[in-house]
Design an enzyme around this catalytic site. Structure first.
Site, PDB file in Angstrom:
ATOM      1  N   PHE A 188       0.917  -1.068  -0.155  1.00  0.00           N
ATOM      2  CA  PHE A 188       0.087   0.282   0.212  1.00  0.00           C
ATOM      3  C   PHE A 188       1.037   1.594   0.449  1.00  0.00           C
ATOM      4  O   PHE A 188       1.542   1.443   0.940  1.00  0.00           O
ATOM      5  CB  PHE A 188      -0.893   0.090   0.710  1.00  0.00           C
ATOM      6  CG  PHE A 188      -2.266  -1.117   0.811  1.00  0.00           C
ATOM      7  CD1 PHE A 188      -2.935  -0.969  -0.023  1.00  0.00           C
ATOM      8  CD2 PHE A 188      -2.385  -2.394   2.131  1.00  0.00           C
ATOM      9  CE1 PHE A 188      -4.082  -2.093   0.398  1.00  0.00           C
ATOM     10  CE2 PHE A 188      -2.546  -3.579   1.568  1.00  0.00           C
ATOM     11  CZ  PHE A 188      -3.830  -2.882   0.942  1.00  0.00           C
ATOM     12  N   CYS A 189       0.917   2.183  -0.549  1.00  0.00           N
ATOM     13  CA  CYS A 189       1.152   3.259  -0.675  1.00  0.00           C
ATOM     14  C   CYS A 189       0.680   4.679  -1.468  1.00  0.00           C
ATOM     15  O   CYS A 189      -0.568   4.766  -1.887  1.00  0.00           O
ATOM     16  CB  CYS A 189       2.903   2.585  -1.959  1.00  0.00           C
ATOM     17  SG  CYS A 189       2.764   1.380  -2.365  1.00  0.00           S
ATOM     18  N   THR A 190       1.552   5.685  -1.623  1.00  0.00           N
ATOM     19  CA  THR A 190       1.126   6.712  -2.408  1.00  0.00           C
ATOM     20  C   THR A 190       2.241   7.436  -2.765  1.00  0.00           C
ATOM     21  O   THR A 190       3.563   7.156  -3.306  1.00  0.00           O
ATOM     22  CB  THR A 190       0.817   7.863  -1.013  1.00  0.00           C
ATOM     23  OG1 THR A 190      -0.281   7.608  -0.396  1.00  0.00           O
ATOM     24  CG2 THR A 190       0.332   9.358  -2.250  1.00  0.00           C
ATOM     25  N   ASN A 238      -4.141   3.743  -3.907  1.00  0.00           N
ATOM     26  CA  ASN A 238      -4.020   2.282  -4.706  1.00  0.00           C
ATOM     27  C   ASN A 238      -5.279   1.931  -4.985  1.00  0.00           C
ATOM     28  O   ASN A 238      -6.084   1.170  -5.239  1.00  0.00           O
ATOM     29  CB  ASN A 238      -4.306   1.301  -3.385  1.00  0.00           C
ATOM     30  CG  ASN A 238      -2.189   1.447  -2.750  1.00  0.00           C
ATOM     31  OD1 ASN A 238      -2.215   2.407  -1.746  1.00  0.00           O
ATOM     32  ND2 ASN A 238      -1.813   0.697  -2.953  1.00  0.00           N
ATOM     33  N   ARG A 283      -6.116   9.226   1.119  1.00  0.00           N
ATOM     34  CA  ARG A 283      -4.511   9.717   1.415  1.00  0.00           C
ATOM     35  C   ARG A 283      -5.163  10.524   0.207  1.00  0.00           C
ATOM     36  O   ARG A 283      -3.707  11.317   0.224  1.00  0.00           O
ATOM     37  CB  ARG A 283      -4.127   8.492   1.331  1.00  0.00           C
ATOM     38  CG  ARG A 283      -3.192   7.500   2.532  1.00  0.00           C
ATOM     39  CD  ARG A 283      -2.180   6.627   2.668  1.00  0.00           C
ATOM     40  NE  ARG A 283      -3.395   5.317   1.545  1.00  0.00           N
ATOM     41  CZ  ARG A 283      -2.901   5.204   1.095  1.00  0.00           C
ATOM     42  NH1 ARG A 283      -1.881   4.752   0.175  1.00  0.00           N
ATOM     43  NH2 ARG A 283      -3.644   3.680   0.381  1.00  0.00           N
TER      44      ARG A 283
END
Length: 359
Positions: free
Chosen positions: A125-127, A287, A300
């Site tokens: 999980f990322c930005t 995501n 986010r």
């Protein structure tokens, strides 16, 4: 960005300062990830061993066991144990050679080393943000969020991959993991990947491996190694068959060279480029498909957009991007590291370990 920190700096717009203050950020500077060289001129089975010698192998083995135990279904563990030698024939070099070399060095089975490399593919999980400043410079930043931070923060490294003694590309990874979710080809392009969860991950991934599809992080590394420019990188990342859906975020060195690629396993679902002439000077990918609302329980995206607008295009820099990626919930309890990079200034590639004291 070697001097980047989480302390608010003079010159940042006041609204961003308020966002940072509201996040309750510490003034302490997060530590930089260790940096190592890996020579691509060495045979795959041996090239990671000089790096492994810097680490407590019991810690590495324990981390791998924790990830496999939590992330790999038991039926997958049993299946891969039975077919790993056959499956190895379907997987591309140099990745399988590197995995085999590391697992031999650590006295682990090939099945377990392959499984941990696949497990890291399944829950990232990322930005990611790619943006252009008012002078046409391209900046790229990412947070990588993952469980098991108590061990993975100790195993996060920046790696300079060398060909003929020169830096061919740089990437950020975990010890024992041959793929890259974050990387830079100097003076050419930068890449990050964000998970796109469509369900039935293990079933689809294993079937795709036997069709010679490539893991998503392996494609990032192959693209960094082989593509000569931004356009070639986008084409390779958009079209190469994969074992799973993913978002690829790519930044170049010239104005408008920034894009989010939404991938299905067999090809692109969407290409979303920068459009600074019409006000779209940044793209934010978490995501979720960008054309759909982000879920309220994990938004986010909106926080990142607010921080970018508070900063303003004229004030964009690698330091400002780091601060944007430090705004909660973009930065959260699962954030392992933050990387900021710009292919036009490759020496400023910097990864910092987040939440270093969190267990």
């Amino acid at each position: 960005m070697r001097t980047a920190d989480r302390e608010a700096r003079p010159g940042l717009p006041s609204l961003l300062l308020l966002l940072l203050a509201g996040a309750g950020l510490s003034a302490a500077s997060p530590p930089a990830a260790p940096r190592f060289n890996v020579s691509l001129d060495s045979v795959p089975e041996l090239r990671w061993l000089p790096v492994l010698r810097h680490y407590d192998l019991d810690l590495v083995r324990a981390a791998m066991a924790q990830v496999i135990g939590d992330r790999v279904p038991k039926w997958v563990h049993v299946l891969i144990g039975k077919v790993v030698l056959e499956l190895e024939r379907f997987l591309p070099q140099p990745f399988t050679g590197e995995i085999r070399g590391m697992c031999d060095f650590m006295n682990l089975s090939l099945a377990d080393c392959l499984l941990v490399n696949l497990a890291y593919e399944s829950s990232v999980f990322c930005t990611s943000i790619v943006a252009q400043d008012s002078r046409g410079h391209i900046y790229h930043g990412r947070n990588l969020d993952y469980p098991f931070g108590n061990v993975l923060r100790k195993l996060t490294v920046d790696v300079q991959f060398l060909k003929n003694g020169q830096i061919a590309f740089t990437g950020t990874t975990f010890i024992g993991y041959v793929g890259l979710w974050t990387g830079q080809s100097p003076h050419k392009f930068t890449v990050s990947g964000d998970e796109r969860d469509k369900g039935w991950w293990w079933e689809n991934a294993i079937a795709a491996l036997f069709r010679r599809h490539i893991p998503v992080s392996w494609l990032i590394r192959a693209t960094l190694s082989e593509s000569e420019n931004f356009e070639a990188a986008v084409g390779k990342l958009a079209k190469t068959p994969l074992i799973a859906d993913v978002y690829y975020i790519v930044g170049g060195t010239s104005p408008r060279e920034g894009v989010v690629i939404t991938r299905n396993r067999d090809g692109p679902a969407d290409i979303w480029p920068l459009d600074p002439l019409n006000g779209a000077w940044f793209r934010v990918e978490t995501n979720y498909d960008h054309w759909k609302p982000a879920p309220k329980e994990d938004d986010r995206r909106t926080s990142a957009i607010k921080a970018l607008n508070a900063t303003g295009q004229a004030n964009l820099s690698l330091e400002a991007l780091f601060q944007i990626l430090s705004v909660v919930p973009v930065y959260n309890n699962f954030t392992i590291y933050t990387t900021v990079m710009s292919a036009g200034s490759p020496d400023k590639y910097m990864t910092r370990i987040r939440n270093p004291s969190r267990k």
